[in-house]
Enzyme design. Sequence first.
Site, mmCIF file in Angstrom:
data_model
loop_
_atom_site.group_PDB
_atom_site.id
_atom_site.type_symbol
_atom_site.label_atom_id
_atom_site.label_comp_id
_atom_site.label_asym_id
_atom_site.label_seq_id
_atom_site.Cartn_x
_atom_site.Cartn_y
_atom_site.Cartn_z
ATOM 1 N N TYR A 23 -79.216 -19.742 -67.268
ATOM 2 C CA TYR A 23 -79.485 -19.934 -68.701
ATOM 3 C C TYR A 23 -78.185 -20.039 -69.489
ATOM 4 O O TYR A 23 -78.020 -20.956 -70.311
ATOM 5 C CB TYR A 23 -80.332 -18.778 -69.233
ATOM 6 C CG TYR A 23 -80.648 -18.880 -70.708
ATOM 7 C CD1 TYR A 23 -81.610 -19.780 -71.159
ATOM 8 C CD2 TYR A 23 -79.994 -18.087 -71.641
ATOM 9 C CE1 TYR A 23 -81.912 -19.888 -72.509
ATOM 10 C CE2 TYR A 23 -80.285 -18.194 -72.997
ATOM 11 C CZ TYR A 23 -81.240 -19.085 -73.426
ATOM 12 O OH TYR A 23 -81.523 -19.195 -74.771
ATOM 13 N N SER A 72 -77.426 -21.119 -78.323
ATOM 14 C CA SER A 72 -77.617 -19.671 -78.210
ATOM 15 C C SER A 72 -76.259 -18.986 -78.202
ATOM 16 O O SER A 72 -75.231 -19.619 -77.909
ATOM 17 C CB SER A 72 -78.364 -19.350 -76.911
ATOM 18 O OG SER A 72 -78.353 -17.959 -76.631
#
Length: 299
Positions: A185, A172
């Site tokens: 995260y 990501s």
Amino acid sequence: MNLFVETFLFLATLVYSYLEAFVKLFVPVRRKSVSGELVLITGAGHGVGRATALEFAKRQSRLVLWDISKHGVEETAAECKGLGATVETFVVDCSKREEIYSAAEKVKKEIGDVTILVNNAGVITAADLLSTQDHQIERMFEVNILAHMWTTRAFLPAMMNNNYGHIVTVASAAGHFVTSFMVAYCSSKFAAVGFHKALTEELSTLGKDGIKTTCLCPVFINTGFVKNPSTRLGKILEVEEVVEALMEGIVTNQKMVFVPSNQSVALLLERVLPERALNVLKKMTDVKFDAIIGQGSTQ
């Protein structure tokens, strides 16, 4: 070799590399075929995983699809079979090492050696650190990075023996740039990017140049996992454009795929701009999404 000679070789290599990159701007990139490759995709029941499976199916790859959702992975399989692909499905919870190793043994014994591994499964919790519960933090690390290690350890030996294969890490933009209310995260995705870079370096050191690696780093994707994301600069991505960039990265053996590609410029700016200027730039970007704020209950 003395320092003067080493410095000269470095400068010569630097100039050659820039000239090579310039020439490649005008030369079509060679694309490899993935027809007939045995492709294993984790988290294939929805979103990027499903779309990636469909793209491989269109290219006549053989597919092994894993997902925690039996219904989701079977739906993906049905769509892929409709495109003429051969597909095997497994219900696997990628937060559990034992399930990964067990399913991997079945794949190797019953189907064959995986030649392209797409580590796509991922989970996310959007909340401030104190509201994120312990089990949520643990699960993000179990799925977003530890699962990559377990699957790679399971399927890499055959790739090493044949000096052939491709390992894809779906990470990501949060593996390069931090965002408030995503501490756990972002940490897991930084780890995923680090895993990709370290694995790439290790394979090179071992002389396994036939095993390629690709890391995908998109910004927010419209998959429904993050509620109401928005940004003043750029846009929220659709699954199809992310997978298109990923497939291009795989068939051209790109090591790092940013979506959008201008993230590479942002990464450079983060390294050279003063902190005060970076703070202004972040305010201009104004990334927003719905998140839980405040001390959460552990019940």
